[in-house]
Design a protein around this motif. Sequence first.
Motif, short mmCIF file in Angstrom:
data_model
loop_
_atom_site.label_atom_id
_atom_site.label_comp_id
_atom_site.label_asym_id
_atom_site.label_seq_id
_atom_site.Cartn_x
_atom_site.Cartn_y
_atom_site.Cartn_z
N THR A 1 10.32 8.94 -0.73
CA THR A 1 11.10 7.53 -0.20
C THR A 1 10.54 7.06 0.72
O THR A 1 10.83 5.76 0.97
CB THR A 1 12.40 8.26 -0.34
N MET A 2 10.04 7.66 1.74
CA MET A 2 9.61 6.78 2.98
C MET A 2 8.43 5.96 2.63
O MET A 2 8.28 4.89 3.14
CB MET A 2 8.82 8.18 4.11
N LEU A 3 7.34 6.23 1.68
CA LEU A 3 6.26 5.37 1.09
C LEU A 3 7.05 4.12 0.57
O LEU A 3 6.70 3.08 0.73
CB LEU A 3 5.41 6.28 0.32
N LEU A 4 8.18 4.53 -0.35
CA LEU A 4 8.74 3.30 -1.12
C LEU A 4 9.52 2.35 -0.15
O LEU A 4 9.48 1.16 -0.13
CB LEU A 4 9.54 3.84 -2.32
N PHE A 5 9.96 2.94 0.98
CA PHE A 5 10.98 2.21 2.05
C PHE A 5 9.72 1.31 2.73
O PHE A 5 10.19 0.30 3.11
CB PHE A 5 11.50 3.09 2.82
N LEU A 6 8.71 1.78 3.06
CA LEU A 6 7.55 1.07 3.64
C LEU A 6 7.16 -0.48 2.84
O LEU A 6 7.18 -1.19 3.44
CB LEU A 6 6.18 1.70 3.71
N GLY A 7 7.05 -0.13 1.65
CA GLY A 7 7.15 -1.38 0.73
C GLY A 7 8.26 -2.16 0.72
O GLY A 7 8.21 -3.60 0.86
N ALA A 8 9.59 -1.64 0.75
CA ALA A 8 10.62 -2.42 1.04
C ALA A 8 10.68 -3.23 2.23
O ALA A 8 11.34 -4.35 2.26
CB ALA A 8 11.73 -1.64 0.87
N PHE B 1 0.79 -1.31 -0.03
CA PHE B 1 0.07 0.18 -0.18
C PHE B 1 1.00 1.24 0.02
O PHE B 1 0.65 2.32 -0.61
CB PHE B 1 -0.93 -0.14 1.33
N GLY B 2 2.01 1.23 0.88
CA GLY B 2 2.70 2.19 0.82
C GLY B 2 3.52 2.43 -0.55
O GLY B 2 3.66 3.69 -0.95
N PHE B 3 4.04 1.54 -1.00
CA PHE B 3 4.70 1.21 -2.25
C PHE B 3 3.91 2.08 -3.46
O PHE B 3 4.25 2.70 -4.16
CB PHE B 3 5.13 -0.30 -2.70
N LEU B 4 2.62 1.61 -3.40
CA LEU B 4 1.50 2.20 -4.54
C LEU B 4 1.60 3.68 -4.28
O LEU B 4 1.54 4.42 -5.36
CB LEU B 4 0.29 1.34 -4.42
N LEU B 5 1.36 4.18 -3.15
CA LEU B 5 1.05 5.78 -2.77
C LEU B 5 2.27 6.24 -3.18
O LEU B 5 2.21 7.15 -3.93
CB LEU B 5 0.84 5.96 -1.31
N GLU C 1 18.90 7.99 6.42
CA GLU C 1 19.26 7.73 7.97
C GLU C 1 18.21 6.79 8.46
O GLU C 1 18.57 5.91 9.09
CB GLU C 1 19.18 9.02 8.45
N VAL C 2 17.09 6.91 8.09
CA VAL C 2 16.16 6.08 8.49
C VAL C 2 16.12 4.62 8.17
O VAL C 2 16.15 3.60 9.02
CB VAL C 2 14.47 6.44 8.31
N VAL C 3 16.52 4.42 6.87
CA VAL C 3 16.73 3.15 6.25
C VAL C 3 18.06 2.33 7.05
O VAL C 3 18.01 1.27 7.42
CB VAL C 3 17.05 3.21 4.56
N ALA C 4 19.13 3.19 7.46
CA ALA C 4 20.30 2.74 8.03
C ALA C 4 19.88 2.17 9.34
O ALA C 4 20.28 1.12 9.77
CB ALA C 4 21.47 3.58 8.26
N VAL C 5 19.21 3.10 10.04
CA VAL C 5 18.69 2.69 11.47
C VAL C 5 17.87 1.63 11.61
O VAL C 5 18.22 0.61 12.50
CB VAL C 5 18.27 3.95 12.12
N VAL C 6 16.87 1.44 10.55
CA VAL C 6 16.04 0.45 10.82
C VAL C 6 16.60 -0.71 10.43
O VAL C 6 16.64 -1.96 11.05
CB VAL C 6 14.70 0.61 9.85
#
Length: 659
Positions: free
Chosen positions: A222-229, A183-187, A284-289
């Motif tokens: 990118t945050m929405l795409l990262f949710l899909g990831a 859903f995040g990826f699609l948005l 930064e969020v990607v690295a920390v997560v």
Amino acid sequence: MLPLIPLFPFAGFLVNAALGRRLSKNASGLIATGAMGLSFGVSVAAVWRLLNMEPVGGVRAFQETVYTWIASGGLDVPFALRLDPLSAVMILIVSGIGALIHLYSTAYMHEETDGEFARYFSYLNLFAAFMLVLVLGANFPVMFIGWEGVGLCSYLLIGFWFAKPSAADAGKKAFVVNRIGDFGFLLGMLWLFAQFGTLDFQAIAAAVSSTGVATATLTGITMLLFLGATGKSAQIPLYVWLPDAMEGPTPVSALIHAATMVTAGVYMIGRNAVLFSHAPLTLEVVAVVGCVTALMAGTIGLVQNDIKRVLAYSTVSQLGYMFLAMGVGAFAGGIFHLYTHAFFKALLFLGSGAVIHALAGEQDLRHMGGLKNELPITYRTFLVGTLAIAGVPLLSGFFSKDEILWKTFSSGHTVLWLVAVVTAFLTATYMFRLLYLAFFGTRRTPAAAAHDAPAAHGASHGAHGHLHDAPPAMAIVLVVLAVGSIAAGWIGIPHALGGGNQIEAFLEPSFHAPAGGVDVAAEAAAAHGGVGLEIGLMLVSTVVALAGIGVATIFFLRQPARADRLAASARGLYQLLLNKYYVDEIYDAVIVQPIKRTSQRLLWRGMDAGLIDGTVNAVGLVVRGWSAVLRRLQTGSVRAYAMSLFLGVIAILGYYLWR
């Protein structure tokens, strides 16, 4: 050539799905494995052609438009496939490792009936076909076809033994959790089109580099795409489906964890490196997560007793490493680790499958032991995979893991580097714990039957006699993967050790805008300026890996009672890790059950049964009531009809006389 790469496994799916019950097992297995072999052959030929191309603007790539898919107003989406260094590495992994897993499956699944055998291979071929579309897609919609397709196939394969409730539930869990991420990826895709008017990867990269797009906008996208990831690649908070995916057949676990679905999120970020590079907060969020996920999964893996679950949490942890690399801007390092991980993780999962195969479906490490001499091929190849994932020098995992640690430290993320080093220690510890519990000591229970019938499907051969090693089809695959686990990393020997890190130089142009004209050699020289520091950090990671092996040797080989005493003395912590931080229970209490109660009480009883059904029933009651009134006028009596005609005539005459 590019459409043929996914087309061959898709054709294998069609044949086995349509004719599987009429084909023998040998024919089904040959068709599916042959389709993957052909796909790998075409992939090799395409990559060879790519390598012999003259770079244009520093980039080797070619793109093929199969047909115009969508043309409506400002939206123009061709079904286009693109081969560049990044997708070249991915198609070789997916088709090559996938072909080996197919070959392995011909022996592992031979206990299935003809129809089920063909169904299994049709799903496996379809999975590979969708993954190849995902990595070859030249734009987001084509990638999204593969993205959703692998989600569908994961549901089909994880729940392959659908008569087993836990397998059916695991398939549904994987499907639902991935829908949240999707859903995040699609948005994110829709926002990209609204912002740039295109969904082509290269056009978006060029637009981001040449136009001043607000950082907040790029961060949101990118945050929405990262949710899909996080859904596809099993990162916090959407990692919970991956350990349960172990309910599927072991070769499926290997395919999901090593070559296909879980790498999709990492690949997607790499494919959109330019976009993510312009959103520093997201990185930064990607690295920390990624770092926190790696540490969390590593601690859980320390105490798990199911051999496949240990490997599952290992996958989650290694994926965290890949996301850490992406987050610190080491895109080539993340893909390099994805590449080496494909070899040793496929080897470890298929090695665990050989153990389960020999033990008639047994998966509990507490019921194993003493298999070293009984299963020599499995043991030796499994040892290679364990050494590789632990980061022992000169094996593939050492080079890719060191690259990530070095890039993390040199980019100024000292805390994340420290957490990653601790995670490396945990990796070596829990993997050698698994090795010692499974292969060393003495058997803790006799070679017994499986836990349950569905779990033993395709693995019940050891129940009829003494233990035996992997049959030829399985053994060949294990040996090939063991060789890859040793040598695959040699194309990434760092500059500090006298190598040229060829894979980084090969991949790097894929992570820059089309007109970037990147000087890979200059970037590599700048990145590896601190040779002494890099060697020092390499020694630290080596010492940490050896320390983890030493701790596992003391607690699980030399003095196993000591591990039991430690678990008893820290019972609260042990239970916390054994129960996986109670994340599933928390999700169930906080999210799942409230949604179920809301669905049952408000949506079902209130909205569906109360309002919607009530409205429909009310309409029916009104119609029935008026029908009862009107029915009295339709009596069937001629005298009554004559009377009504007479009254009608009187009424008409009266009307005209009154006028």
